[in-house]
Design an enzyme around this catalytic site. Structure first.
Site, short mmCIF file in Angstrom:
data_model
loop_
_atom_site.label_atom_id
_atom_site.label_comp_id
_atom_site.label_asym_id
_atom_site.label_seq_id
_atom_site.Cartn_x
_atom_site.Cartn_y
_atom_site.Cartn_z
N ASP A 44 -0.84 4.32 7.87
CA ASP A 44 -1.31 3.10 7.20
C ASP A 44 -2.68 3.35 6.57
O ASP A 44 -2.92 3.03 5.40
CB ASP A 44 -1.36 1.97 8.24
CG ASP A 44 -1.94 0.69 7.69
OD1 ASP A 44 -1.19 -0.07 7.04
OD2 ASP A 44 -3.15 0.44 7.89
N LYS A 48 -4.04 3.61 2.46
CA LYS A 48 -5.18 2.83 1.96
C LYS A 48 -6.25 3.77 1.40
O LYS A 48 -6.88 3.48 0.38
CB LYS A 48 -5.74 1.96 3.09
CG LYS A 48 -4.77 0.85 3.50
CD LYS A 48 -5.18 0.21 4.81
CE LYS A 48 -4.25 -0.92 5.22
NZ LYS A 48 -4.47 -1.38 6.60
N LYS A 69 0.83 -1.23 0.00
CA LYS A 69 0.00 0.00 0.00
C LYS A 69 0.85 1.26 0.00
O LYS A 69 0.53 2.24 -0.67
CB LYS A 69 -0.95 0.01 1.20
CG LYS A 69 -0.21 0.02 2.50
CD LYS A 69 -1.04 -0.35 3.67
CE LYS A 69 -0.14 -0.83 4.77
NZ LYS A 69 -0.08 -2.23 4.95
N ILE A 82 -10.41 -8.66 2.67
CA ILE A 82 -11.73 -8.20 2.19
C ILE A 82 -11.66 -7.87 0.70
O ILE A 82 -10.86 -7.04 0.29
CB ILE A 82 -12.19 -6.95 2.97
CG1 ILE A 82 -12.16 -7.21 4.47
CG2 ILE A 82 -13.58 -6.53 2.52
CD1 ILE A 82 -12.46 -5.97 5.31
N GLY A 107 -0.24 -8.57 20.60
CA GLY A 107 0.24 -8.72 19.22
C GLY A 107 -0.62 -7.99 18.19
O GLY A 107 -0.42 -8.14 16.99
N1 HSE Z 1 -1.24 -2.65 10.48
C1 HSE Z 1 -2.43 -2.78 9.69
C2 HSE Z 1 -3.65 -2.79 10.59
C3 HSE Z 1 -2.47 -4.01 8.84
O1 HSE Z 1 -3.54 -2.70 11.80
O2 HSE Z 1 -4.74 -2.88 10.05
C4 HSE Z 1 -1.68 -3.88 7.60
O3 HSE Z 1 -2.13 -2.85 6.81
#
Ligand code: HSE
Length: 449
Positions: A222, A226, A126, A157, A208
């Site tokens: 992140d 996206k 991404k 998804i 985790g």
């Molecule tokens: N670190 C991302 C999340 C997953 O917590 O959704 C990878 O894009």
């Protein structure tokens, strides 16, 4: 004159190769972390099922890793490992390059080399697509190579193919989603336990769900990458990560969560891509949504994306947005797609950026604000507060006051206004003598009540 077609004999099915030995397509896997190791496992374990689906055997021909000697899943065939990713991509027998390394380099030069030599490419990257999308999509187009990237957004998804293909005949107005599982887990914890951001982050790390360095997730990088990919596809317009207004969840307080809860709302980190008369607005920020909104029910580390299209209406996509095996499912789906294309001598659609809509500044975007103010509980307080909103042309939708002795909390939710006007209103409120503290400021999404 009417014509009747000869029925296709049973022996001449879609995959004529099934009658004889199947051809083989060779796959180079770049990266063998949590997603890559599952891609390798599934390609091997499901080889006999995948072959008739594709019409060719998919052979894992090599796996490029940083450290060949590193301990790995025992299912990985160590003879396939190499530290020379460029040499693997350049091998003349490779048909499909699968990149699950992530980051910009060396992924970018490896993918460009693969595309330039006509290999089909499947990537989950991404960050690369959001930052250098034009270069990568351009290379795929110029060299006639296939490029699929379903796993880059929302893990397992199916979302990009619906936008790129199923909705290609529709007009998408809005994409609204939870596309980061880590932050959804943290906000869900804060909502259910009343814990602070720091406490919830610590728990997410212990379980985790969050990385040791959580910056990419909690600061919204992140989700912003996206959002850029989603907006590009939804609006046929190039959108990069730099175009996305980004706010993470580090400033979300237990007071914000409590204030939302008192109003029947919940706080989510949303990626919002909208088309309006002024262009497209693409943003990632925490927002309060009604508990009745379908996205409010998305708990733990799940992802969900709401798409509003002219003819299709409202669609919702929900599932696992991360994790090795779920993400590998999306990668495998793309591998099957590019393999079928290769056998059929065709390729998937190019990036569609014909619309070239302007990307609006955040200040021009229409939003709604929720503001909670701790104020003196005495005559004449409401007037200057209301005046601050009026001064910036912001219309108030609802006001709720709770008295606490000499102090009261005022919660004010607005109608839609320019984000810049709302932010200026908050600055004026902060300076008012009757306002003891601005306890919570957050945007509101979902239906106006
Ligand atoms: N670190 C991302 C999340 C997953 O917590 O959704 C990878 O894009």
């Amino acid at each position: 004159m009417s014509q009747t077609r000869e029925p296709v004999p049973a022996s001449r099915g879609t995959f004529p190769a099934l009658r004889g030995p199947l051809p083989a397509l060779k796959v180079a896997l770049l990266g063998c972390g949590s997603v890559g190791s599952q891609v390798a496992r599934l390609l091997t374990e499901q080889a006999d099922d995948l072959a008739p689906r594709v019409g060719a055997r998919l052979e894992l021909a090599g796996i490029a890793v940083r450290r060949v000697g590193h301990a790995r899943d025992p299912g990985i065939d160590r003879s396939l490992l190499t530290a020379d990713a460029h040499a693997l991509v350049a091998r003349p027998d490779i048909d499909i390059v699968v990149e699950v390394i992530g980051g910009i380099e060396p992924a970018r030069s490896l993918l460009l080399a693969a595309l330039k030599s006509g290999r089909a490419v499947v990537t989950a990257n991404k960050a690369l697509l959001a930052e250098n999308g034009a270069q990568i999509y351009g290379a795929a187009r110029d060299y006639g190579a296939d490029l699929y990237y379903e796993a880059s957004v929302a893990g397992a998804i199916p979302l990009l193919r619906p936008l790129r293909e199923s909705l290609a005949g529709d007009t998408v107005h809005r994409v609204l989603g939870i596309v980061n599982g880590t932050t959804n887990y943290i906000l869900d914890q804060m909502d259910s336990s009343g814990a602070s951001f720091a406490e919830s982050l610590e728990e997410a790390q212990a379980l985790g769900y969050a990385e040791a360095d959580p910056t990419a997730d909690v600061e919204g990088f992140d989700a912003a990458a996206k959002a850029a990919i989603l907006a590009s596809l939804a609006f046929h317009t190039p959108v990069t990560a730099a175009d996305v207004h980004r706010e993470g969840i580090t400033e979300v307080t237990a007071a914000d969560i409590g204030s939302a809860r008192a109003l029947g709302r919940v706080v989510k980190l949303l990626a919002i891509c909208e088309r309006s008369d002024g262009g497209v607005s693409v943003r990632v920020h925490p927002a309060m949504i009604p508990r009745s909104h379908p996205l409010a029910a998305v708990g733990e580390a799940y992802n969900a994306v709401f798409v509003e299209a002219e003819s299709a209406g409202r669609l919702m996509f929900y599932g696992a947005g991360a994790g090795g095996t779920p993400t590998a499912s999306a990668v495998l789906g793309d591998i099957v797609a590019v393999a079928r294309n290769r056998l059929g001598g065709t390729r998937g659609p190019d990036a569609s950026t014909y619309a070239g809509l302007p990307v609006m500044a955040m200040g021009e975007t229409l939003t709604r604000y929720h503001v909670a103010l701790d104020v003196d509980d005495k005559p004449g307080v409401l007037a200057p507060v209301a005046e601050a909103y009026a001064r910036h042309g912001v219309s108030i939708e609802a006001v709720r006051q709770t008295s606490r002795g000499e102090e009261a909390q005022l919660v004010i939710v607005t109608h839609t206004a320019r984000d810049a006007a709302l932010a200026a209103t908050v600055r004026d409120l902060e300076a008012l003598p009757v306002v003891r503290a601005v306890a919570s400021v957050m945007r509101v999404e979902g239906e106006e009540e």
